[in-house]
Enzyme design. Structure first.
Site, PDB file in Angstrom:
ATOM      1  N   SER A 147      15.326  -8.612  24.182  1.00  0.00           N
ATOM      2  CA  SER A 147      13.877  -8.815  24.320  1.00  0.00           C
ATOM      3  C   SER A 147      13.439 -10.031  23.511  1.00  0.00           C
ATOM      4  O   SER A 147      14.159 -10.490  22.627  1.00  0.00           O
ATOM      5  CB  SER A 147      13.155  -7.568  23.793  1.00  0.00           C
ATOM      6  OG  SER A 147      11.794  -7.848  23.491  1.00  0.00           O
ATOM      7  N   TYR A 160      10.179  -0.957  18.281  1.00  0.00           N
ATOM      8  CA  TYR A 160      10.814  -1.663  19.403  1.00  0.00           C
ATOM      9  C   TYR A 160      11.497  -2.937  18.915  1.00  0.00           C
ATOM     10  O   TYR A 160      12.642  -3.217  19.262  1.00  0.00           O
ATOM     11  CB  TYR A 160       9.737  -1.985  20.434  1.00  0.00           C
ATOM     12  CG  TYR A 160      10.201  -2.620  21.702  1.00  0.00           C
ATOM     13  CD1 TYR A 160      10.067  -3.991  21.894  1.00  0.00           C
ATOM     14  CD2 TYR A 160      10.732  -1.856  22.733  1.00  0.00           C
ATOM     15  CE1 TYR A 160      10.464  -4.580  23.083  1.00  0.00           C
ATOM     16  CE2 TYR A 160      11.117  -2.447  23.929  1.00  0.00           C
ATOM     17  CZ  TYR A 160      10.980  -3.810  24.096  1.00  0.00           C
ATOM     18  OH  TYR A 160      11.370  -4.399  25.272  1.00  0.00           O
TER      19      TYR A 160
HETATM   20  P1  NAP Z   1      10.499   0.568  32.657  1.00  0.00           P
HETATM   21  O1  NAP Z   1       9.833   0.020  33.860  1.00  0.00           O
HETATM   22  O2  NAP Z   1       9.727   1.410  31.689  1.00  0.00           O
HETATM   23  O3  NAP Z   1      11.840   1.368  33.104  1.00  0.00           O
HETATM   24  C1  NAP Z   1      12.604   1.983  32.113  1.00  0.00           C
HETATM   25  C2  NAP Z   1      13.707   2.750  32.802  1.00  0.00           C
HETATM   26  O4  NAP Z   1      14.510   3.375  31.794  1.00  0.00           O
HETATM   27  C3  NAP Z   1      13.219   3.844  33.711  1.00  0.00           C
HETATM   28  O5  NAP Z   1      14.093   3.910  34.848  1.00  0.00           O
HETATM   29  C4  NAP Z   1      13.406   5.118  32.881  1.00  0.00           C
HETATM   30  O6  NAP Z   1      13.585   6.194  33.765  1.00  0.00           O
HETATM   31  C5  NAP Z   1      14.671   4.764  32.097  1.00  0.00           C
HETATM   32  N1  NAP Z   1      14.842   5.487  30.825  1.00  0.00           N
HETATM   33  C6  NAP Z   1      13.987   5.531  29.783  1.00  0.00           C
HETATM   34  N2  NAP Z   1      14.516   6.265  28.780  1.00  0.00           N
HETATM   35  C7  NAP Z   1      15.740   6.696  29.209  1.00  0.00           C
HETATM   36  C8  NAP Z   1      16.765   7.496  28.632  1.00  0.00           C
HETATM   37  N3  NAP Z   1      16.637   8.035  27.407  1.00  0.00           N
HETATM   38  N4  NAP Z   1      17.885   7.724  29.353  1.00  0.00           N
HETATM   39  C9  NAP Z   1      18.019   7.211  30.601  1.00  0.00           C
HETATM   40  N5  NAP Z   1      17.081   6.444  31.211  1.00  0.00           N
HETATM   41  C10 NAP Z   1      15.957   6.198  30.511  1.00  0.00           C
HETATM   42  O7  NAP Z   1      11.084  -0.631  31.791  1.00  0.00           O
HETATM   43  P2  NAP Z   1      11.414  -2.147  32.219  1.00  0.00           P
HETATM   44  O8  NAP Z   1      10.224  -3.002  31.973  1.00  0.00           O
HETATM   45  O9  NAP Z   1      12.091  -2.154  33.556  1.00  0.00           O
HETATM   46  O10 NAP Z   1      12.459  -2.505  31.063  1.00  0.00           O
HETATM   47  C11 NAP Z   1      13.847  -2.250  31.229  1.00  0.00           C
HETATM   48  C12 NAP Z   1      14.514  -2.776  29.973  1.00  0.00           C
HETATM   49  O11 NAP Z   1      14.124  -4.139  29.759  1.00  0.00           O
HETATM   50  C13 NAP Z   1      14.105  -2.021  28.711  1.00  0.00           C
HETATM   51  O12 NAP Z   1      15.210  -1.942  27.829  1.00  0.00           O
HETATM   52  C14 NAP Z   1      13.027  -2.930  28.094  1.00  0.00           C
HETATM   53  O13 NAP Z   1      12.932  -2.763  26.688  1.00  0.00           O
HETATM   54  C15 NAP Z   1      13.582  -4.282  28.438  1.00  0.00           C
HETATM   55  N6  NAP Z   1      12.621  -5.381  28.470  1.00  0.00           N
HETATM   56  C16 NAP Z   1      11.498  -5.283  29.242  1.00  0.00           C
HETATM   57  C17 NAP Z   1      10.633  -6.403  29.286  1.00  0.00           C
HETATM   58  C18 NAP Z   1       9.360  -6.413  30.091  1.00  0.00           C
HETATM   59  O14 NAP Z   1       8.526  -7.319  29.851  1.00  0.00           O
HETATM   60  N7  NAP Z   1       9.165  -5.486  31.028  1.00  0.00           N
HETATM   61  C19 NAP Z   1      10.940  -7.554  28.554  1.00  0.00           C
HETATM   62  C20 NAP Z   1      12.091  -7.557  27.753  1.00  0.00           C
HETATM   63  C21 NAP Z   1      12.930  -6.468  27.736  1.00  0.00           C
HETATM   64  P3  NAP Z   1      13.275   7.738  33.311  1.00  0.00           P
HETATM   65  O15 NAP Z   1      11.964   7.715  32.564  1.00  0.00           O
HETATM   66  O16 NAP Z   1      13.252   8.516  34.593  1.00  0.00           O
HETATM   67  O17 NAP Z   1      14.411   8.137  32.429  1.00  0.00           O
HETATM   68  C1  GCO Z   2       5.031  -5.941  24.166  1.00  0.00           C
HETATM   69  C2  GCO Z   2       5.872  -6.050  25.395  1.00  0.00           C
HETATM   70  C3  GCO Z   2       7.170  -6.782  25.100  1.00  0.00           C
HETATM   71  C4  GCO Z   2       8.035  -6.801  26.334  1.00  0.00           C
HETATM   72  C5  GCO Z   2       9.312  -7.514  26.088  1.00  0.00           C
HETATM   73  C6  GCO Z   2       9.145  -8.947  25.710  1.00  0.00           C
HETATM   74  O1  GCO Z   2       4.336  -4.926  24.020  1.00  0.00           O
HETATM   75  O2  GCO Z   2       5.083  -6.895  23.371  1.00  0.00           O
HETATM   76  O3  GCO Z   2       6.138  -4.769  25.939  1.00  0.00           O
HETATM   77  O4  GCO Z   2       7.828  -6.169  24.033  1.00  0.00           O
HETATM   78  O5  GCO Z   2       8.344  -5.516  26.743  1.00  0.00           O
HETATM   79  O6  GCO Z   2      10.137  -6.836  25.197  1.00  0.00           O
HETATM   80  O7  GCO Z   2      10.430  -9.543  25.724  1.00  0.00           O
END
Ligand code: NAP
Ligand code: GCO
Length: 266
Positions: A147, A160
């Protein structure tokens, strides 16, 4: 040499955790498009059922399993089922993750522990479960979804940021410990991506204007936009393929330039 062959995942088995929707779903779709057989897990049966239909709509015969990445027994069972259904795992994408946006002084230790457990201990448990099979195979690819918060802090995301900073170092440590077994462990550091996880940061205001955080992020991103899950597809295929066999312990930031930019003078 056909250079594109280096990016092929034909005959590979990939586990993408938390890939019912969002970033994980896009990455799994990309790996399938490069030829991999796809397994994914999540905790909710309803999310799993919908995801199977969504994958099928894209012509992907994904295998879905209920498993919580924080539960070692469930993860061991998940890996065994995948090995039976698809074969040994060649590629692990540690994508499952949550965030809790709470000012640190108001955050309970329980809330802090839950975020770290899912976002950091979960990837540890999953990597530990797949590495022995990768050693037997003589190769393996692990991609940890880090992230911006692996590098930066901001208000309300202490747990986080701690977890994602730790995940950056876990990535480097797996590289250090298992690079000699031809296992490459790298990270993808998405910028701000439009998924359910960031929906609260993009909600329209009562007066119909854009969320202040939405405007802030767009102004801080040289690309001038939020990322989409699709922006992560090519980088994921690269890090899952032979094309990245000499890349190890690296965090590839896919962020529209946000980490490079100090921001426009007000
Ligand atoms: P999301 O839309 O909230 O999806 C998260 C997924 O993880 C869901 O499928 C959820 O399904 C599953 N999950 C959560 N806890 C779990 C557990 N204990 N065991 C198994 N599955 C679990 O999140 P996203 O935005 O796609 O993010 C995916 C990854 O990218 C995360 O690691 C997040 O920190 C990272 N990320 C996101 C962003 C962003 O801007 N969106 C940026 C940087 C990094 P269930 O709830 O059904 O388990
Ligand atoms: C926040 C956001 C970010 C993104 C991502 C950025 O609240 O700042 O959720 O943390 O999820 O991790 O890279």
């Amino acid at each position: 040499m056909d250079m594109m062959e280096k990016f092929s995942l034909q005959g590979k088995v990939a586990l993408v955790t938390g890939a019912a929707y969002g970033i994980g779903f896009a990455i799994a779709t990309a790996l399938a498009g490069a030829g991999a057989k796809i397994a994914f897990n999540c905790r909710s049966q309803s999310n799993l059922d919908k995801a199977l239909a969504d994958y099928a709509e894209k012509g992907i015969d994904a295998k879905g399993y209920i498993a919580d990445v924080t539960d070692e027994d469930q993860v061991a069972d998940l890996v065994a089922k995948i090995e039976k259904d698809l074969g040994g795992i060649d590629i692990l994408v540690n994508n499952a993750g949550i965030i809790k946006r709470i000012p640190m002084l108001e955050m309970s230790a329980e809330d802090f522990r839950q975020v770290v457990d899912i976002d950091l201990t979960g990837p540890f448990i999953c990597a530990k479960a797949v590495i022995p099979g990768m050693i037997k195979k003589g190769h393996g690819k692990i991609i940890n979804i880090c992230s911006m918060m692996s590098e930066l802090g901001r208000e309300t995301v202490s747990a986080y940021a701690a977890a994602k900073g730790g995940l950056k170092m876990l990535t480097r440590n797996i590289c250090s410990e298992y690079g000699g077994a031809n296992i490459q462990c790298n990270g993808i550091g998405p910028g701000y991506i439009a998924t359910p996880q960031t929906a609260p940061l993009r909600e329209k205001q009562p007066d119909g204007s854009r969320h202040p955080f939405d405007q802030f992020i767009v102004s801080k991103t040289p690309a001038g936009r939020w990322g989409t899950a699709e922006d992560l597809m090519g980088p994921a295929v690269f890090l899952a393929s032979e094309a990245s066999d000499f890349v190890n312990g690296h965090i590839l930031y896919v962020d529209g330039g946000i980490l490079a930019y100090i921001g426009k003078q007000p």
